[in-house]
Design a protein around this motif. Structure first.
Motif, PDB file in Angstrom:
ATOM      1  N   LEU A  38      38.048  37.875  42.789  1.00  0.00           N
ATOM      2  CA  LEU A  38      36.845  38.645  42.445  1.00  0.00           C
ATOM      3  C   LEU A  38      36.038  38.025  41.314  1.00  0.00           C
ATOM      4  CD1 LEU A  38      38.093  42.342  42.666  1.00  0.00           C
ATOM      5  CD2 LEU A  38      36.874  40.993  44.372  1.00  0.00           C
ATOM      6  N   MET A  39      36.478  36.908  40.795  1.00  0.00           N
ATOM      7  CA  MET A  39      35.758  36.291  39.672  1.00  0.00           C
ATOM      8  C   MET A  39      34.286  36.046  40.014  1.00  0.00           C
ATOM      9  SD  MET A  39      37.051  35.788  36.665  1.00  0.00           S
ATOM     10  CE  MET A  39      36.213  34.372  35.980  1.00  0.00           C
ATOM     11  N   ALA A  40      34.022  35.529  41.207  1.00  0.00           N
ATOM     12  CA  ALA A  40      32.637  35.263  41.596  1.00  0.00           C
ATOM     13  C   ALA A  40      31.939  36.539  42.065  1.00  0.00           C
ATOM     14  CB  ALA A  40      32.593  34.212  42.699  1.00  0.00           C
ATOM     15  N   ARG A  41      32.625  37.364  42.830  1.00  0.00           N
ATOM     16  CA  ARG A  41      32.028  38.570  43.410  1.00  0.00           C
ATOM     17  C   ARG A  41      31.613  39.585  42.345  1.00  0.00           C
ATOM     18  NH1 ARG A  41      35.311  41.831  48.003  1.00  0.00           N
ATOM     19  NH2 ARG A  41      33.598  42.997  48.882  1.00  0.00           N
ATOM     20  N   GLU A  42      32.491  39.836  41.365  1.00  0.00           N
ATOM     21  CA  GLU A  42      32.181  40.786  40.297  1.00  0.00           C
ATOM     22  C   GLU A  42      31.631  40.079  39.067  1.00  0.00           C
ATOM     23  OE1 GLU A  42      35.568  43.316  39.566  1.00  0.00           O
ATOM     24  OE2 GLU A  42      35.367  44.300  41.513  1.00  0.00           O
ATOM     25  N   VAL A  43      31.410  38.786  39.184  1.00  0.00           N
ATOM     26  CA  VAL A  43      30.856  37.966  38.112  1.00  0.00           C
ATOM     27  C   VAL A  43      31.647  38.194  36.822  1.00  0.00           C
ATOM     28  CG1 VAL A  43      28.757  37.208  36.951  1.00  0.00           C
ATOM     29  CG2 VAL A  43      28.592  38.247  39.213  1.00  0.00           C
ATOM     30  N   GLY A  44      32.816  37.565  36.749  1.00  0.00           N
ATOM     31  CA  GLY A  44      33.696  37.722  35.602  1.00  0.00           C
ATOM     32  C   GLY A  44      32.975  37.479  34.279  1.00  0.00           C
ATOM     33  N   HIS A  45      33.182  38.361  33.339  1.00  0.00           N
ATOM     34  CA  HIS A  45      32.499  38.346  32.035  1.00  0.00           C
ATOM     35  C   HIS A  45      33.220  37.369  31.113  1.00  0.00           C
ATOM     36  CE1 HIS A  45      30.437  39.629  28.494  1.00  0.00           C
ATOM     37  NE2 HIS A  45      29.970  40.745  29.016  1.00  0.00           N
ATOM     38  N   ARG A  46      32.561  36.295  30.750  1.00  0.00           N
ATOM     39  CA  ARG A  46      33.178  35.244  29.931  1.00  0.00           C
ATOM     40  C   ARG A  46      33.007  35.484  28.430  1.00  0.00           C
ATOM     41  NH1 ARG A  46      36.166  31.903  33.273  1.00  0.00           N
ATOM     42  NH2 ARG A  46      35.083  31.575  35.231  1.00  0.00           N
ATOM     43  N   GLY A  47      32.310  36.568  28.054  1.00  0.00           N
ATOM     44  CA  GLY A  47      32.062  36.810  26.642  1.00  0.00           C
ATOM     45  C   GLY A  47      32.967  37.865  26.021  1.00  0.00           C
ATOM     46  N   LEU A  48      34.073  38.168  26.661  1.00  0.00           N
ATOM     47  CA  LEU A  48      34.963  39.228  26.192  1.00  0.00           C
ATOM     48  C   LEU A  48      35.909  38.730  25.112  1.00  0.00           C
ATOM     49  CD1 LEU A  48      35.975  40.693  29.684  1.00  0.00           C
ATOM     50  CD2 LEU A  48      34.053  41.365  28.208  1.00  0.00           C
ATOM     51  N   THR A  49      36.544  39.661  24.426  1.00  0.00           N
ATOM     52  CA  THR A  49      37.593  39.311  23.483  1.00  0.00           C
ATOM     53  C   THR A  49      38.721  38.604  24.228  1.00  0.00           C
ATOM     54  OG1 THR A  49      37.066  41.360  22.306  1.00  0.00           O
ATOM     55  CG2 THR A  49      39.087  40.219  21.672  1.00  0.00           C
ATOM     56  N   GLU A  50      39.045  39.134  25.410  1.00  0.00           N
ATOM     57  CA  GLU A  50      40.084  38.532  26.245  1.00  0.00           C
ATOM     58  C   GLU A  50      39.784  38.829  27.712  1.00  0.00           C
ATOM     59  OE1 GLU A  50      44.949  38.669  26.967  1.00  0.00           O
ATOM     60  OE2 GLU A  50      44.038  39.909  25.398  1.00  0.00           O
ATOM     61  N   LEU A  51      39.845  37.808  28.542  1.00  0.00           N
ATOM     62  CA  LEU A  51      39.697  37.961  29.988  1.00  0.00           C
ATOM     63  C   LEU A  51      40.963  37.431  30.646  1.00  0.00           C
ATOM     64  CD1 LEU A  51      37.934  38.742  32.443  1.00  0.00           C
ATOM     65  CD2 LEU A  51      37.083  36.378  32.444  1.00  0.00           C
ATOM     66  N   GLN A  52      41.713  38.349  31.272  1.00  0.00           N
ATOM     67  CA  GLN A  52      42.924  37.958  31.996  1.00  0.00           C
ATOM     68  C   GLN A  52      42.565  37.797  33.467  1.00  0.00           C
ATOM     69  OE1 GLN A  52      46.143  40.739  31.470  1.00  0.00           O
ATOM     70  NE2 GLN A  52      46.111  40.550  29.251  1.00  0.00           N
ATOM     71  N   VAL A  53      42.847  36.650  34.024  1.00  0.00           N
ATOM     72  CA  VAL A  53      42.632  36.415  35.450  1.00  0.00           C
ATOM     73  C   VAL A  53      44.009  36.462  36.112  1.00  0.00           C
ATOM     74  CG1 VAL A  53      41.720  34.859  37.203  1.00  0.00           C
ATOM     75  CG2 VAL A  53      40.614  35.004  34.954  1.00  0.00           C
ATOM     76  N   VAL A  54      44.168  37.387  37.058  1.00  0.00           N
ATOM     77  CA  VAL A  54      45.459  37.608  37.718  1.00  0.00           C
ATOM     78  C   VAL A  54      45.338  37.267  39.198  1.00  0.00           C
ATOM     79  CG1 VAL A  54      46.201  39.336  36.031  1.00  0.00           C
ATOM     80  CG2 VAL A  54      44.940  40.059  38.067  1.00  0.00           C
ATOM     81  N   ASP A  55      46.467  37.299  39.888  1.00  0.00           N
ATOM     82  CA  ASP A  55      46.474  36.911  41.298  1.00  0.00           C
ATOM     83  C   ASP A  55      46.102  38.047  42.245  1.00  0.00           C
ATOM     84  OD1 ASP A  55      47.253  34.255  40.755  1.00  0.00           O
ATOM     85  OD2 ASP A  55      49.369  34.823  40.691  1.00  0.00           O
ATOM     86  N   THR A  56      46.519  39.264  41.951  1.00  0.00           N
ATOM     87  CA  THR A  56      46.348  40.353  42.917  1.00  0.00           C
ATOM     88  C   THR A  56      45.738  41.596  42.268  1.00  0.00           C
ATOM     89  OG1 THR A  56      48.508  41.381  42.508  1.00  0.00           O
ATOM     90  CG2 THR A  56      48.435  39.567  44.124  1.00  0.00           C
ATOM     91  N   MET A  57      45.243  42.496  43.109  1.00  0.00           N
ATOM     92  CA  MET A  57      44.733  43.777  42.638  1.00  0.00           C
ATOM     93  C   MET A  57      45.848  44.601  42.010  1.00  0.00           C
ATOM     94  SD  MET A  57      41.496  44.276  42.827  1.00  0.00           S
ATOM     95  CE  MET A  57      41.338  46.054  42.806  1.00  0.00           C
ATOM     96  N   HIS A  58      47.045  44.542  42.568  1.00  0.00           N
ATOM     97  CA  HIS A  58      48.147  45.306  41.992  1.00  0.00           C
ATOM     98  C   HIS A  58      48.447  44.825  40.570  1.00  0.00           C
ATOM     99  CE1 HIS A  58      51.601  47.924  41.860  1.00  0.00           C
ATOM    100  NE2 HIS A  58      52.314  46.912  41.398  1.00  0.00           N
ATOM    101  N   GLN A  59      48.442  43.518  40.364  1.00  0.00           N
ATOM    102  CA  GLN A  59      48.654  42.982  39.017  1.00  0.00           C
ATOM    103  C   GLN A  59      47.548  43.438  38.079  1.00  0.00           C
ATOM    104  OE1 GLN A  59      48.819  38.794  39.886  1.00  0.00           O
ATOM    105  NE2 GLN A  59      51.058  38.766  40.045  1.00  0.00           N
ATOM    106  N   ARG A  60      46.325  43.469  38.585  1.00  0.00           N
ATOM    107  CA  ARG A  60      45.199  43.927  37.771  1.00  0.00           C
ATOM    108  C   ARG A  60      45.408  45.362  37.311  1.00  0.00           C
ATOM    109  NH1 ARG A  60      39.089  44.866  40.188  1.00  0.00           N
ATOM    110  NH2 ARG A  60      37.948  44.060  38.414  1.00  0.00           N
ATOM    111  N   LYS A  61      45.710  46.245  38.257  1.00  0.00           N
ATOM    112  CA  LYS A  61      45.838  47.663  37.934  1.00  0.00           C
ATOM    113  C   LYS A  61      47.025  47.921  37.007  1.00  0.00           C
ATOM    114  CE  LYS A  61      45.532  48.818  42.272  1.00  0.00           C
ATOM    115  NZ  LYS A  61      45.474  49.629  43.504  1.00  0.00           N
TER     116      LYS A  61
END
Length: 193
Positions: free
Chosen positions: A69-92
């Motif tokens: 979803l990095m491209a689809r939701e346009v991942g925000h690069r200006g955050l204090t921390e951005l964790q990129v994970v493999d799955t939706m379950h890991q995200r939640k």
């Protein structure tokens, strides 16, 4: 008590300027309280608005987003921390573990799925954290009516029905969440998910 507030909301802005206004207000309130925003990591729609407002108000902001979803939701690069994970379950799960309270602003299918999952996990005893809806401009009126019907028809217990915190006013909702979080006592147990 400074809270880590998990906000679920749309990656679109919706059809009312009140939605964006509410997202910005929630972000500012989190920052003014010395809290941290935990959210889905997007830069667009209500997601971007709440993150930008929280950052501008001095809050730490943790975004968690799946690689797909990095491209689809346009991942925000200006955050204090951005964790990129493999799955939706890991995200939640990462968002749940990092948060003290959960609140849904207006959003679509994903927002509904996420807030209902946290409400369900609360019912099942995986956590004792408050779960809330900010009902902006009547957005959740029909959902709340359905929830009342589910309760009346015997599918949602009285305690679980009463556990969902609903408000139309963002500052009041944040105060209610802080009070409810202070009363939460059970430790989290996500080990069986």
């Amino acid at each position: 008590m400074a809270l880590s507030v998990c906000v679920y909301c749309g990656s679109r802005a919706g059809d009312s300027p009140l939605f964006l206004q509410a997202a910005r207000e929630v972000g500012v309130l989190i920052g003014q309280a010395g809290g941290r925003l935990v959210y889905g990591g997007g830069k667009v729609g209500l997601m971007g608005a709440v993150a930008d407002a929280a950052l501008a108000a001095g809050a730490e902001v943790l975004g968690v987003i799946p690689q797909a979803l990095m491209a689809r939701e346009v991942g925000h690069r200006g955050l204090t921390e951005l964790q990129v994970v493999d799955t939706m379950h890991q995200r939640k799960l990462a968002m749940a573990e990092a948060s003290d309270v959960f609140v849904a602003l207006p959003g679509g299918i994903g927002t509904l799925e996420e807030i209902y999952e946290m409400w369900s996990w609360q019912q099942l005893g995986y956590h004792d954290k408050p779960v809330a809806l900010l009902n902006v401009d009547g957005y959740y009126d029909a959902l709340l009516e359905f929830t009342r019907i589910s309760h009346q028809r015997g599918f949602v217990s009285q305690p679980q029905f009463e556990a969902l915190i609903v408000d139309t006013d963002a500052p009041r909702l944040m105060q209610r969440l802080a009070g409810a979080a202070a009363r939460a006592t059970a430790p989290d147990d996500y080990s069986k998910l």
